[in-house]
Design an enzyme around this catalytic site. Structure first.
Site, PDB file in Angstrom:
ATOM      1  N   ASP A 118       8.025  -2.948 -14.947  1.00  0.00           N
ATOM      2  CA  ASP A 118       7.083  -4.154 -14.401  1.00  0.00           C
ATOM      3  C   ASP A 118       5.758  -3.857 -14.958  1.00  0.00           C
ATOM      4  OD1 ASP A 118       6.480  -6.320 -13.143  1.00  0.00           O
ATOM      5  OD2 ASP A 118       5.929  -5.297 -11.396  1.00  0.00           O
ATOM      6  N   GLY A 122       2.668  -5.579   0.262  1.00  0.00           N
ATOM      7  CA  GLY A 122       1.881  -5.655   1.141  1.00  0.00           C
ATOM      8  C   GLY A 122       0.442  -5.426   0.696  1.00  0.00           C
TER       9      GLY A 122
END
Length: 350
Positions: free
Chosen positions: A127, A21
């Site tokens: 990641d 977000g």
């Protein structure tokens, strides 16, 4: 004055967007500091689970970004971290293209230093990519990298929360074996580091899942290219066994600038700009930015076996905290949406 979240965090302005977000610049009224804050609504269980993962993963190291606090209000939860103002390695490559060898070597050294700490804590990041390698605004001086976004990080040797068919990480940077259901291992982070190195050296991301060409592109230092090939090797058994070993290989090239020195005067005008300005906001003049951590990376460790961890990983130092899912239980006081959080915690505990 901006909106105040949970009676403590004044939302000043959005400064980015991540996998969980919007990221905001906030004024923490309790300690009078500017912080970065991620907000996520409880309507998305997968995002909430990533939120709890990141909140429970606290690896204190000069080259990592860890959560500093949290708050909840109605159907939204928020956690804060240090403001890292110089953009990311992704921005640096966008601004300047291929980086000179000393710059690439310096940044890789700091990334591997961070990964050593992550792996010592028994965690796989999963990641590693340029957008998650944040930079302090050091101008043309020595760059300062901080590994961020532990939202898909996973502890080693603990039950998996996702089915093998669910592939996490970013396409192009995740190791090929992770796409076919292999258990997370530290060498998968090293694959991502190799792809990042190749991208820093060429200005372009390599082709997904393929071995790098044996011959370096024109103008690319062969010593760093060979290291990128070793790290981004499709066969995990042929990669360096640990971040510590990869870092020793990097230092053997002789391209890492001495501690405290800038990457060198080779005619390239590389500069890490300030992407997030701490002045000119509505915040009070007395606000202080979080100070820059010490610039010297951790010294190269001596090789030592580590009972209970994969070969080549040294024992965790006292200053490194293992992530604990129990740390997420603080979220139980989040009010109306607490039931969703309880369910997410139960998933985390597996």
């Amino acid at each position: 004055m901006g909106e105040v979240f949970a009676g403590r965090y004044e939302l000043l302005e959005p400064i980015g967007a991540g996998g969980m977000g919007t990221v905001w610049l906030v004024h923490d009224r309790r300690d009078d500091q500017l912080r970065a804050a991620k907000l996520v609504r409880q309507v998305d269980a997968s995002l909430l689970l990533r939120f709890i993962r990141e909140l429970s993963t606290r690896i204190e190291h000069p080259h990592t970004v860890v959560p500093r606090g949290w708050a909840g209000e109605d159907d939204t939860v928020l956690f804060t971290m240090d403001v890292v103002r110089g953009g990311s390695v992704h921005h640096l490559i966008e601004d300047f293209g291929a980086l000179p060898a000393p710059w690439a070597a310096c940044l890789l050294d700091q990334l591997l230093d961070a990964l050593e700490a992550v792996h010592r804590a028994g965690v796989v990041h999963r990641d590693v990519k340029p957008a998650n390698l944040l930079l302090e605004p050091t101008g043309r001086g020595r760059p300062y990298l901080r590994l961020s976004d532990f939202g898909v990080a996973v502890p080693l040797h603990e039950p998996r929360m996702t089915a093998p068919a669910i592939v996490l990480g970013t396409r192009g940077y995740r190791a090929p074996e992770s796409a076919v259901g292999a258990d997370p291992l530290p060498v998968q982070d090293l694959y991502g580091a190799g792809v990042v190195l190749a991208e820093m050296l060429t200005g372009e991301r390599p082709e997904d899942g393929r071995a790098l060409p044996s011959a370096p592109p024109p103008g690319v230092d062969r010593r760093l290219w060979d290291l990128a090939r070793a790290l981004a090797e499709p066969d995990p058994a042929r990669r360096p066994p640990s971040a510590a070993r990869a870092r020793r290989m990097l230092h053997d090239t002789g391209l890492v600038p001495p501690t405290g020195a800038a990457p060198g005067d080779d005619g390239a005008e590389i500069e890490v700009f300030e992407h997030v300005r701490l002045h000119g906001t509505d915040a009070a003049p007395a606000l202080r930015a979080v100070p820059l951590p010490p610039t010297a990376p951790e010294p190269l460790p001596s090789p030592s076996p580590s009972p209970g961890l994969p070969p080549g990983l040294p024992q965790p130092p006292a200053s490194t905290r293992r992530p604990s899912p129990l740390a997420a239980f603080g979220l139980l006081s989040v009010g109306a949406g607490g039931l969703v959080i309880v369910l997410a915690i139960l998933m985390l505990l597996g």
